[in-house]
Design an enzyme around this catalytic site. Structure first.
Site, PDB file in Angstrom:
ATOM      1  N   ASN A  10      -1.689 -30.749 -12.133  1.00 24.19           N
ATOM      2  CA  ASN A  10      -3.007 -30.620 -11.497  1.00 24.19           C
ATOM      3  C   ASN A  10      -3.694 -31.986 -11.515  1.00 24.19           C
ATOM      4  O   ASN A  10      -3.892 -32.580 -12.579  1.00 24.19           O
ATOM      5  CB  ASN A  10      -3.817 -29.580 -12.292  1.00 24.19           C
ATOM      6  CG  ASN A  10      -5.199 -29.354 -11.720  1.00 24.19           C
ATOM      7  OD1 ASN A  10      -5.880 -30.308 -11.359  1.00 24.19           O
ATOM      8  ND2 ASN A  10      -5.629 -28.120 -11.654  1.00 24.19           N
ATOM      9  N   ASP A  12      -6.741 -32.768 -10.251  1.00 26.79           N
ATOM     10  CA  ASP A  12      -8.192 -32.704 -10.014  1.00 26.79           C
ATOM     11  C   ASP A  12      -8.964 -33.841 -10.682  1.00 26.79           C
ATOM     12  O   ASP A  12      -9.912 -34.393 -10.114  1.00 26.79           O
ATOM     13  CB  ASP A  12      -8.778 -31.401 -10.582  1.00 26.79           C
ATOM     14  CG  ASP A  12      -8.339 -30.170  -9.821  1.00 26.79           C
ATOM     15  OD1 ASP A  12      -7.744 -30.312  -8.744  1.00 26.79           O
ATOM     16  OD2 ASP A  12      -8.592 -29.056 -10.328  1.00 26.79           O
ATOM     17  N   HIS A  13      -8.568 -34.143 -11.919  1.00 21.68           N
ATOM     18  CA  HIS A  13      -9.424 -35.054 -12.675  1.00 21.68           C
ATOM     19  C   HIS A  13      -9.180 -36.526 -12.374  1.00 21.68           C
ATOM     20  O   HIS A  13      -9.950 -37.378 -12.811  1.00 21.68           O
ATOM     21  CB  HIS A  13      -9.382 -34.705 -14.158  1.00 21.68           C
ATOM     22  CG  HIS A  13      -9.937 -33.321 -14.351  1.00 21.68           C
ATOM     23  ND1 HIS A  13     -11.238 -33.011 -14.009  1.00 21.68           N
ATOM     24  CD2 HIS A  13      -9.362 -32.165 -14.737  1.00 21.68           C
ATOM     25  CE1 HIS A  13     -11.435 -31.717 -14.214  1.00 21.68           C
ATOM     26  NE2 HIS A  13     -10.316 -31.181 -14.648  1.00 21.68           N
ATOM     27  N   ARG A  21     -17.612 -43.011  -9.115  1.00 25.01           N
ATOM     28  CA  ARG A  21     -18.090 -44.240  -8.478  1.00 25.01           C
ATOM     29  C   ARG A  21     -18.224 -44.129  -6.960  1.00 25.01           C
ATOM     30  O   ARG A  21     -18.680 -45.052  -6.306  1.00 25.01           O
ATOM     31  CB  ARG A  21     -17.142 -45.406  -8.816  1.00 25.01           C
ATOM     32  CG  ARG A  21     -17.311 -45.909 -10.221  1.00 25.01           C
ATOM     33  CD  ARG A  21     -18.678 -46.551 -10.375  1.00 25.01           C
ATOM     34  NE  ARG A  21     -18.968 -46.886 -11.755  1.00 25.01           N
ATOM     35  CZ  ARG A  21     -18.766 -48.087 -12.300  1.00 25.01           C
ATOM     36  NH1 ARG A  21     -18.238 -49.061 -11.593  1.00 25.01           N
ATOM     37  NH2 ARG A  21     -19.071 -48.299 -13.549  1.00 25.01           N
ATOM     38  N   HIS A  46      -7.535 -28.065  -7.043  1.00 25.61           N
ATOM     39  CA  HIS A  46      -8.580 -27.043  -6.892  1.00 25.61           C
ATOM     40  C   HIS A  46      -9.671 -27.583  -5.974  1.00 25.61           C
ATOM     41  O   HIS A  46     -10.397 -28.503  -6.345  1.00 25.61           O
ATOM     42  CB  HIS A  46      -9.145 -26.731  -8.286  1.00 25.61           C
ATOM     43  CG  HIS A  46     -10.135 -25.613  -8.307  1.00 25.61           C
ATOM     44  ND1 HIS A  46     -10.646 -25.101  -9.478  1.00 25.61           N
ATOM     45  CD2 HIS A  46     -10.727 -24.891  -7.313  1.00 25.61           C
ATOM     46  CE1 HIS A  46     -11.500 -24.131  -9.211  1.00 25.61           C
ATOM     47  NE2 HIS A  46     -11.573 -23.994  -7.905  1.00 25.61           N
ATOM     48  N   ARG A  48     -12.972 -27.061  -4.940  1.00 25.48           N
ATOM     49  CA  ARG A  48     -14.144 -26.264  -5.346  1.00 25.48           C
ATOM     50  C   ARG A  48     -15.169 -26.194  -4.222  1.00 25.48           C
ATOM     51  O   ARG A  48     -15.247 -27.089  -3.384  1.00 25.48           O
ATOM     52  CB  ARG A  48     -14.797 -26.899  -6.576  1.00 25.48           C
ATOM     53  CG  ARG A  48     -14.087 -26.557  -7.863  1.00 25.48           C
ATOM     54  CD  ARG A  48     -14.882 -27.061  -9.055  1.00 25.48           C
ATOM     55  NE  ARG A  48     -14.359 -26.495 -10.275  1.00 25.48           N
ATOM     56  CZ  ARG A  48     -14.854 -25.411 -10.875  1.00 25.48           C
ATOM     57  NH1 ARG A  48     -15.904 -24.803 -10.406  1.00 25.48           N
ATOM     58  NH2 ARG A  48     -14.302 -24.955 -11.977  1.00 25.48           N
ATOM     59  N   ARG A  52     -16.635 -30.956  -6.263  1.00 28.65           N
ATOM     60  CA  ARG A  52     -16.960 -31.906  -7.337  1.00 28.65           C
ATOM     61  C   ARG A  52     -15.794 -32.827  -7.697  1.00 28.65           C
ATOM     62  O   ARG A  52     -15.983 -33.860  -8.277  1.00 28.65           O
ATOM     63  CB  ARG A  52     -17.468 -31.182  -8.577  1.00 28.65           C
ATOM     64  CG  ARG A  52     -16.401 -30.456  -9.354  1.00 28.65           C
ATOM     65  CD  ARG A  52     -16.911 -30.007 -10.713  1.00 28.65           C
ATOM     66  NE  ARG A  52     -17.773 -28.859 -10.605  1.00 28.65           N
ATOM     67  CZ  ARG A  52     -17.848 -27.908 -11.552  1.00 28.65           C
ATOM     68  NH1 ARG A  52     -17.143 -28.026 -12.650  1.00 28.65           N
ATOM     69  NH2 ARG A  52     -18.623 -26.865 -11.399  1.00 28.65           N
ATOM     70  N   GLU A  73      -5.632 -24.236  -5.548  1.00 26.99           N
ATOM     71  CA  GLU A  73      -6.499 -23.328  -6.306  1.00 26.99           C
ATOM     72  C   GLU A  73      -7.792 -23.172  -5.531  1.00 26.99           C
ATOM     73  O   GLU A  73      -8.382 -24.162  -5.070  1.00 26.99           O
ATOM     74  CB  GLU A  73      -6.805 -23.902  -7.692  1.00 26.99           C
ATOM     75  CG  GLU A  73      -5.630 -23.863  -8.624  1.00 26.99           C
ATOM     76  CD  GLU A  73      -5.979 -24.478  -9.971  1.00 26.99           C
ATOM     77  OE1 GLU A  73      -7.149 -24.819 -10.201  1.00 26.99           O
ATOM     78  OE2 GLU A  73      -5.064 -24.633 -10.774  1.00 26.99           O
ATOM     79  N   THR A 103     -15.457 -25.904 -16.197  1.00 30.03           N
ATOM     80  CA  THR A 103     -14.099 -25.685 -15.684  1.00 30.03           C
ATOM     81  C   THR A 103     -13.957 -24.182 -15.470  1.00 30.03           C
ATOM     82  O   THR A 103     -14.900 -23.433 -15.735  1.00 30.03           O
ATOM     83  CB  THR A 103     -13.040 -26.234 -16.667  1.00 30.03           C
ATOM     84  OG1 THR A 103     -11.736 -25.971 -16.151  1.00 30.03           O
ATOM     85  CG2 THR A 103     -13.167 -25.603 -18.048  1.00 30.03           C
ATOM     86  N   THR A 104     -12.792 -23.741 -14.986  1.00 35.19           N
ATOM     87  CA  THR A 104     -12.598 -22.315 -14.732  1.00 35.19           C
ATOM     88  C   THR A 104     -12.556 -21.600 -16.078  1.00 35.19           C
ATOM     89  O   THR A 104     -11.572 -21.688 -16.804  1.00 35.19           O
ATOM     90  CB  THR A 104     -11.281 -22.095 -13.957  1.00 35.19           C
ATOM     91  OG1 THR A 104     -11.234 -23.052 -12.902  1.00 35.19           O
ATOM     92  CG2 THR A 104     -11.217 -20.699 -13.382  1.00 35.19           C
ATOM     93  N   GLU A 154      -1.021 -15.821 -12.608  1.00 31.40           N
ATOM     94  CA  GLU A 154      -1.063 -16.958 -13.529  1.00 31.40           C
ATOM     95  C   GLU A 154      -1.924 -16.548 -14.710  1.00 31.40           C
ATOM     96  O   GLU A 154      -3.118 -16.251 -14.549  1.00 31.40           O
ATOM     97  CB  GLU A 154      -1.632 -18.209 -12.850  1.00 31.40           C
ATOM     98  CG  GLU A 154      -1.710 -19.380 -13.843  1.00 31.40           C
ATOM     99  CD  GLU A 154      -1.843 -20.740 -13.190  1.00 31.40           C
ATOM    100  OE1 GLU A 154      -1.329 -20.932 -12.061  1.00 31.40           O
ATOM    101  OE2 GLU A 154      -2.459 -21.617 -13.804  1.00 31.40           O
ATOM    102  N   HIS A 193      -3.926 -23.629 -18.160  1.00 27.17           N
ATOM    103  CA  HIS A 193      -5.300 -23.971 -18.535  1.00 27.17           C
ATOM    104  C   HIS A 193      -5.358 -24.428 -19.980  1.00 27.17           C
ATOM    105  O   HIS A 193      -5.034 -23.669 -20.892  1.00 27.17           O
ATOM    106  CB  HIS A 193      -6.303 -22.834 -18.316  1.00 27.17           C
ATOM    107  CG  HIS A 193      -7.684 -23.390 -18.054  1.00 27.17           C
ATOM    108  ND1 HIS A 193      -8.500 -23.857 -19.051  1.00 27.17           N
ATOM    109  CD2 HIS A 193      -8.356 -23.601 -16.900  1.00 27.17           C
ATOM    110  CE1 HIS A 193      -9.619 -24.315 -18.524  1.00 27.17           C
ATOM    111  NE2 HIS A 193      -9.557 -24.183 -17.222  1.00 27.17           N
ATOM    112  N   GLY A 194      -5.737 -25.687 -20.131  1.00 25.64           N
ATOM    113  CA  GLY A 194      -5.968 -26.246 -21.463  1.00 25.64           C
ATOM    114  C   GLY A 194      -4.707 -26.682 -22.198  1.00 25.64           C
ATOM    115  O   GLY A 194      -4.797 -27.138 -23.338  1.00 25.64           O
ATOM    116  N   GLY A 215      -3.225 -29.994 -16.136  1.00 25.59           N
ATOM    117  CA  GLY A 215      -3.956 -31.109 -15.530  1.00 25.59           C
ATOM    118  C   GLY A 215      -4.730 -31.961 -16.505  1.00 25.59           C
ATOM    119  O   GLY A 215      -4.338 -33.082 -16.807  1.00 25.59           O
ATOM    120  N   HIS A 216      -5.827 -31.417 -17.014  1.00 28.89           N
ATOM    121  CA  HIS A 216      -6.798 -32.224 -17.746  1.00 28.89           C
ATOM    122  C   HIS A 216      -6.165 -33.037 -18.874  1.00 28.89           C
ATOM    123  O   HIS A 216      -6.433 -34.239 -19.014  1.00 28.89           O
ATOM    124  CB  HIS A 216      -7.908 -31.311 -18.298  1.00 28.89           C
ATOM    125  CG  HIS A 216      -8.979 -32.063 -19.006  1.00 28.89           C
ATOM    126  ND1 HIS A 216      -8.981 -32.244 -20.365  1.00 28.89           N
ATOM    127  CD2 HIS A 216     -10.076 -32.705 -18.536  1.00 28.89           C
ATOM    128  CE1 HIS A 216     -10.042 -32.953 -20.706  1.00 28.89           C
ATOM    129  NE2 HIS A 216     -10.722 -33.245 -19.616  1.00 28.89           N
TER     130      HIS A 216
END
Ligand code: PXP
Length: 251
Positions: A10, A12-13, A21, A46, A48, A52, A73, A103-104, A154, A193-194, A215-216
């Site tokens: 993932n 996203d981040h 920026r 994802h 959103r 974001r 997502e 987050t979700t 999932e 997740h996580g 991801g994160h």
């Protein structure tokens, strides 16, 4: 029994950092290509409602340039359905979305929204998109996902990753049981997740789980050792845990 365990990275981040920026750097599409080279089987992003992190343009570019399947997502809204139908990604994972959340935070309540979700999911499935429902490892939710015609679930691993000691064991047992229920119902089972280096192995060891979306942690870890190295290490930990579990099963 499944030997292969897919890794969806993932990105996203990467977009979160870029958006801090407002310029083009760092580019999540570049990260996606690097992730594929490092061993990702797919890319997850994802989109959103508030945009974001991932943008519409990111989705457009991911679809055009990334050589592995995209798992989009998305919240089950009319706008997201239109976008999914326009791009036709390989997969769409329906997630709950609240603007104020960081987050979700929980799984989708499929059980309470079956009337709405059945036609929504049907439209995506008819368009050839593999639809998964991001849900808590709860029998009621898994049954509901099957009832509405989703081919994939999932299971949310967030509570497991946040818990410690006996609480973590309890949360893991819920996921193991949920994955078994999903398999018995003929559903494909993913988890995510996580997840990080310390938490991935017990989830990867569940034989009926065929895909992890992470991801994160990977993007954070990339700050210290690079994205390529973080993904390769995650891949190795997953693959070893799965091989060990299958070895133990056949012994
Ligand atoms: N799976 C789903 C459905 C998610 O919503 C997320 C977070 O976007 C992930 C997996 C990945 O979670 P994390 O970024 O914590 O690894």
């Amino acid at each position: 029994m499944n030997i292969a365990l897919r890794l969806g990275v993932n990105i996203d981040h990467v977009a979160t950092i870029r958006n801090a920026r407002g310029g083009p750097h760092p580019d999540p599409v570049r990260a996606a290509k690097l992730a594929v080279d490092a061993g990702a089987d797919g890319i997850t992003a994802h989109l959103r409602e508030d945009r974001r992190h991932i943008s519409d343009d990111d989705i457009e570019r991911l679809m055009k340039t990334v050589t592995r399947p995209l798992n989009l997502e998305m919240a089950p809204t009319a706008e997201m359905q239109r976008i999914a139908l326009r791009h036709k990604p390989h997969a769409a994972c329906l997630v709950p979305e609240r603007r104020e959340e960081r987050t979700t935070e929980g799984g989708l309540n499929v059980h309470n929204t079956q009337n709405i979700l059945t036609p929504y999911v049907g439209t995506l499935v008819d368009a050839g998109i593999r639809v998964s429902m991001f849900i808590e490892p709860d029998e009621k939710q898994i049954m509901a996902a099957r009832n509405i015609g989703a081919p994939v679930v999932e299971l949310h691993t967030g509570a497991y990753c946040l818990a410690e000691g006996r609480d973590r064991e309890y949360e893991l047992a819920r996921i193991v049981e949920g994955a078994q229920i999903a398999a018995d119902l003929g559903l494909e089972c993913h988890a995510g997740h996580g997840l990080g280096f310390d938490t991935v192995a017990p989830i990867a060891a569940i034989p009926s789980v065929v895909e992890l979306n992470i991801g994160h942690f990977l993007i954070g870890e990339a700050i210290f050792g690079g994205l390529d190295s973080a993904i390769r290490r995650m891949r190795a930990l997953m693959d070893r845990a799965r091989a060990d579990a299958l070895g133990a099963e056949s012994a």
